[in-house]
Design a protein around this motif. Structure first.
Motif, PDB file in Angstrom:
ATOM      1  N   PHE B  44      20.591  37.417  47.607  1.00  0.00           N
ATOM      2  CA  PHE B  44      22.164  37.065  47.551  1.00  0.00           C
ATOM      3  C   PHE B  44      22.400  39.023  47.571  1.00  0.00           C
ATOM      4  N   LYS B  45      21.970  39.990  47.039  1.00  0.00           N
ATOM      5  CA  LYS B  45      21.660  40.882  46.510  1.00  0.00           C
ATOM      6  C   LYS B  45      22.177  41.861  48.004  1.00  0.00           C
ATOM      7  N   VAL B  46      21.002  41.339  49.085  1.00  0.00           N
ATOM      8  CA  VAL B  46      20.556  41.941  50.016  1.00  0.00           C
ATOM      9  C   VAL B  46      22.297  41.825  50.906  1.00  0.00           C
ATOM     10  N   LEU B  47      22.360  40.373  51.142  1.00  0.00           N
ATOM     11  CA  LEU B  47      23.178  39.905  52.282  1.00  0.00           C
ATOM     12  C   LEU B  47      24.858  40.440  51.347  1.00  0.00           C
ATOM     13  N   LEU B  48      24.707  40.283  50.010  1.00  0.00           N
ATOM     14  CA  LEU B  48      26.666  40.635  49.577  1.00  0.00           C
ATOM     15  C   LEU B  48      26.148  42.753  49.917  1.00  0.00           C
ATOM     16  N   TRP B  49      25.175  43.558  49.944  1.00  0.00           N
ATOM     17  CA  TRP B  49      25.823  44.991  50.099  1.00  0.00           C
ATOM     18  C   TRP B  49      25.864  44.930  52.116  1.00  0.00           C
ATOM     19  N   GLU B  50      25.268  44.080  52.529  1.00  0.00           N
ATOM     20  CA  GLU B  50      24.874  44.346  53.876  1.00  0.00           C
ATOM     21  C   GLU B  50      26.926  44.350  54.598  1.00  0.00           C
ATOM     22  N   LYS B  51      27.489  43.422  54.123  1.00  0.00           N
ATOM     23  CA  LYS B  51      28.888  43.006  54.562  1.00  0.00           C
ATOM     24  C   LYS B  51      29.440  44.140  53.069  1.00  0.00           C
ATOM     25  N   ALA B  52      29.203  44.442  52.614  1.00  0.00           N
ATOM     26  CA  ALA B  52      30.092  45.107  51.790  1.00  0.00           C
ATOM     27  C   ALA B  52      29.938  46.830  52.436  1.00  0.00           C
ATOM     28  N   LYS B  53      28.241  46.829  53.063  1.00  0.00           N
ATOM     29  CA  LYS B  53      29.168  48.623  53.670  1.00  0.00           C
ATOM     30  C   LYS B  53      29.623  47.941  55.066  1.00  0.00           C
ATOM     31  N   LEU B  54      29.679  46.569  55.606  1.00  0.00           N
ATOM     32  CA  LEU B  54      30.961  46.581  56.738  1.00  0.00           C
ATOM     33  C   LEU B  54      32.041  47.344  56.301  1.00  0.00           C
ATOM     34  N   VAL B  55      32.548  46.431  55.574  1.00  0.00           N
ATOM     35  CA  VAL B  55      34.011  46.676  55.144  1.00  0.00           C
ATOM     36  C   VAL B  55      34.383  47.703  54.113  1.00  0.00           C
ATOM     37  N   GLY B  56      33.134  48.550  53.415  1.00  0.00           N
ATOM     38  CA  GLY B  56      33.274  49.699  52.736  1.00  0.00           C
ATOM     39  C   GLY B  56      33.648  49.526  51.064  1.00  0.00           C
ATOM     40  N   LEU B  57      34.010  48.671  50.832  1.00  0.00           N
ATOM     41  CA  LEU B  57      33.966  48.244  49.501  1.00  0.00           C
ATOM     42  C   LEU B  57      32.075  47.652  48.808  1.00  0.00           C
ATOM     43  N   PRO B  59      29.836  45.002  45.903  1.00  0.00           N
ATOM     44  CA  PRO B  59      29.691  43.881  45.790  1.00  0.00           C
ATOM     45  C   PRO B  59      30.640  43.338  45.291  1.00  0.00           C
ATOM     46  N   ILE B  60      30.812  44.296  44.031  1.00  0.00           N
ATOM     47  CA  ILE B  60      31.930  43.161  42.795  1.00  0.00           C
ATOM     48  C   ILE B  60      32.941  43.392  43.260  1.00  0.00           C
ATOM     49  N   GLN B  61      34.094  44.390  44.153  1.00  0.00           N
ATOM     50  CA  GLN B  61      34.619  43.678  44.450  1.00  0.00           C
ATOM     51  C   GLN B  61      35.277  43.039  45.606  1.00  0.00           C
ATOM     52  N   ILE B  62      33.957  42.668  46.830  1.00  0.00           N
ATOM     53  CA  ILE B  62      34.270  41.349  47.455  1.00  0.00           C
ATOM     54  C   ILE B  62      34.055  40.499  46.776  1.00  0.00           C
ATOM     55  N   GLN B  63      32.975  40.389  46.011  1.00  0.00           N
ATOM     56  CA  GLN B  63      32.856  39.465  44.869  1.00  0.00           C
ATOM     57  C   GLN B  63      34.136  38.918  44.312  1.00  0.00           C
ATOM     58  N   ILE B  64      35.211  39.545  43.435  1.00  0.00           N
ATOM     59  CA  ILE B  64      36.270  39.609  43.751  1.00  0.00           C
ATOM     60  C   ILE B  64      36.794  38.627  44.526  1.00  0.00           C
ATOM     61  N   LEU B  65      37.256  39.521  45.292  1.00  0.00           N
ATOM     62  CA  LEU B  65      38.495  38.484  46.331  1.00  0.00           C
ATOM     63  C   LEU B  65      37.613  37.843  46.925  1.00  0.00           C
ATOM     64  N   ILE B  66      36.222  37.472  47.617  1.00  0.00           N
ATOM     65  CA  ILE B  66      36.205  36.258  47.239  1.00  0.00           C
ATOM     66  C   ILE B  66      36.210  35.009  46.729  1.00  0.00           C
ATOM     67  N   PHE B  67      36.159  34.850  45.183  1.00  0.00           N
ATOM     68  CA  PHE B  67      36.272  34.436  43.808  1.00  0.00           C
ATOM     69  C   PHE B  67      38.501  34.054  44.397  1.00  0.00           C
ATOM     70  N   ILE B  68      38.958  35.066  43.726  1.00  0.00           N
ATOM     71  CA  ILE B  68      40.043  34.838  44.278  1.00  0.00           C
ATOM     72  C   ILE B  68      40.660  33.930  45.804  1.00  0.00           C
ATOM     73  N   ALA B  69      39.593  33.968  46.297  1.00  0.00           N
ATOM     74  CA  ALA B  69      40.523  33.119  47.876  1.00  0.00           C
ATOM     75  C   ALA B  69      40.302  31.954  47.356  1.00  0.00           C
ATOM     76  N   PHE B  70      39.334  31.353  46.449  1.00  0.00           N
ATOM     77  CA  PHE B  70      38.906  29.909  47.105  1.00  0.00           C
ATOM     78  C   PHE B  70      39.542  29.578  45.617  1.00  0.00           C
ATOM     79  N   HIS B  71      39.824  29.984  44.224  1.00  0.00           N
ATOM     80  CA  HIS B  71      40.057  29.480  42.958  1.00  0.00           C
ATOM     81  C   HIS B  71      41.739  30.015  42.359  1.00  0.00           C
ATOM     82  N   LYS B  72      41.346  28.922  42.268  1.00  0.00           N
ATOM     83  CA  LYS B  72      43.340  28.968  41.148  1.00  0.00           C
ATOM     84  C   LYS B  72      43.483  30.052  39.962  1.00  0.00           C
ATOM     85  N   GLN B  73      45.128  30.490  40.524  1.00  0.00           N
ATOM     86  CA  GLN B  73      45.672  31.165  39.684  1.00  0.00           C
ATOM     87  C   GLN B  73      45.144  31.473  38.039  1.00  0.00           C
TER      88      GLN B  73
END
Lengths: 218, 218
Positions: B44-57, B59-73
């Motif tokens: 998970f660490k590896v895969l998350l970092w890959e995407k992180a570099k891709l979009v310039g964010l 890992p924790i930032q991406i995790q937060i965004l994805i969590f928001i996308a799929f969970h209630k307010q």
DNA sequence: ATTTAAAAGAAAGGAATCCTAACTATAAAG
DNA sequence: CTTTATAGTTAGGATTCCTTTCTTTTAAAT
């Protein structure tokens, strides 16, 4: 047509088949499993931090020390540690510098390659390992709770999964039988040419000290 | 009497029963499993970092965004995110500040509690999620490869393990059926009082949108 | 009603991770 | 002997992540 759980962020959404969409998890058991593995991966983070605070070191520092304690010298250098823990060499270099400053390790320069050195634990480093080597114990305790049958089945799947991940370049490091040059399949059963014996279920290793990478031509 | 693999750090050693001692792994299947799970957690660490570099964010930032996308307010606030990802509130507060600065989220202050606010994705944030929500796809692909029988068995064990970990305070957050107030055991089978139906194998959820914590008295 | 305690989040300060890019020195390959 | 690859470091910078302290607000207790 999948939907989002009620109350989620943007209305018209387009990537509902995400593993992390709970609705998707309901349609696809692989997604549920990946989501579950993600939760379990958090456990290591938690447990490692707990110990880290206890001894006043950082997670990566402890991971390095524990790795050194249980692996042969030829794996205990900057380059390998970087692969093992999936970070860059400068990151390991940083951490090693801290460990050195705290006198937890000693460096032994290679006789064959003067650029390289391997790490060993100092006495103080050994003490730290003694306090932290069991960081995953709370997880292990819960795993212990399952039946032997469940455990064997689980281990079988995990072992194969790790090998697959390695073959596909996702895990850069592994030392499982499946990827070892001493491994062969004889008449449908796994066999180790070093130990000269069949490998049945539990005999398969995930981190074999004798591991040597097989040069695969596939 | 256990030993260390040849060539390991200090001579007379005393904590050989470590999960991370390959020799121990050979004696104890739970240790092998824990070591295996540790390797997978690296994925998970590896895969998350890959995407992180891709979009310039990060890992924790991406995790937060994805969590928001799929969970209630109601789950998308600083306090809950800290629990979800096992970090302190200041850490989430930091990351949220960055996300806000980059205009990837919007804040909605709670009507019932003026101290608190919940996060939603902005349009830009939604785009980031679109590029990153599938970060674990390479892992899922390998999981997909197993037989349905293996997957069901694996899922069953993982689900129980996560619940156990939660009950023992190791995983602070989970939303599995086992810990939900709508869950009961009727005549030996799992049952959901909300859906009013039996939960067979795959029906068990690890991240149910309807989850409400059961107040356990044990 | 008033005090007390708990909880949500932010601010300040600092150590360490972790990256990329550039660099030195050695080793291996042609 | 030149070229290319490898081991490890240095430098610079963004961010994580912690602890401690603080403000505000809510909840609980007296």
């Amino acid at each position: 047509m999948l939907t989002l759980p009620v109350g989620c962020s943007p209305a018209g959404f387009f990537m509902n088949e995400s593993t992390f969409n709970p609705e998707q998890q309901q349609k696809d058991i692989s997604s549920k499993i990946v989501a579950g593995l993600e939760r379990i991966s958090e456990v290591f983070k938690v447990l490692l931090w707990e110990k880290a605070k206890l001894v006043g070191l950082s997670p990566i520092q402890i991971q390095i020390l524990i790795f050194i304690a249980f692996h042969k010298q030829e794996l205990c250098n900057v380059s390998h540690l970087a692969k093992e823990f999936n970070v860059t060499k400068p990151t390991i270099s940083d951490a090693v510098r801290m460990l050195d400053k705290k006198s937890l390790i000693t460096k032994t320069f290679s006789s064959s390659d003067s650029r390289s050195y391997s790490l060993s634990l100092s006495e103080k480093g050994t003490e730290i390992v003694a306090q932290t080597y069991d960081f995953s114990e709370p997880l292990k305790k819960q795993v212990d709770d399952f039946s032997t049958k469940d455990l064997i089945q689980l281990f079988d799947v995990l072992g194969q999964l790790i090998y697959k991940l390695n073959r596909h370049g996702i895990l850069s490091v592994q030392r499982t039988c499946y990827g070892c040059k001493f491994y062969t399949k004889r008449a449908g059963t796994d066999y180790c040419n070093l130990l000269e014996k069949d490998l049945v279920g539990e005999d398969i290793r995930l981190d074999c000290p004798e591991f040597e990478e097989r040069i695969s031509h596939s």
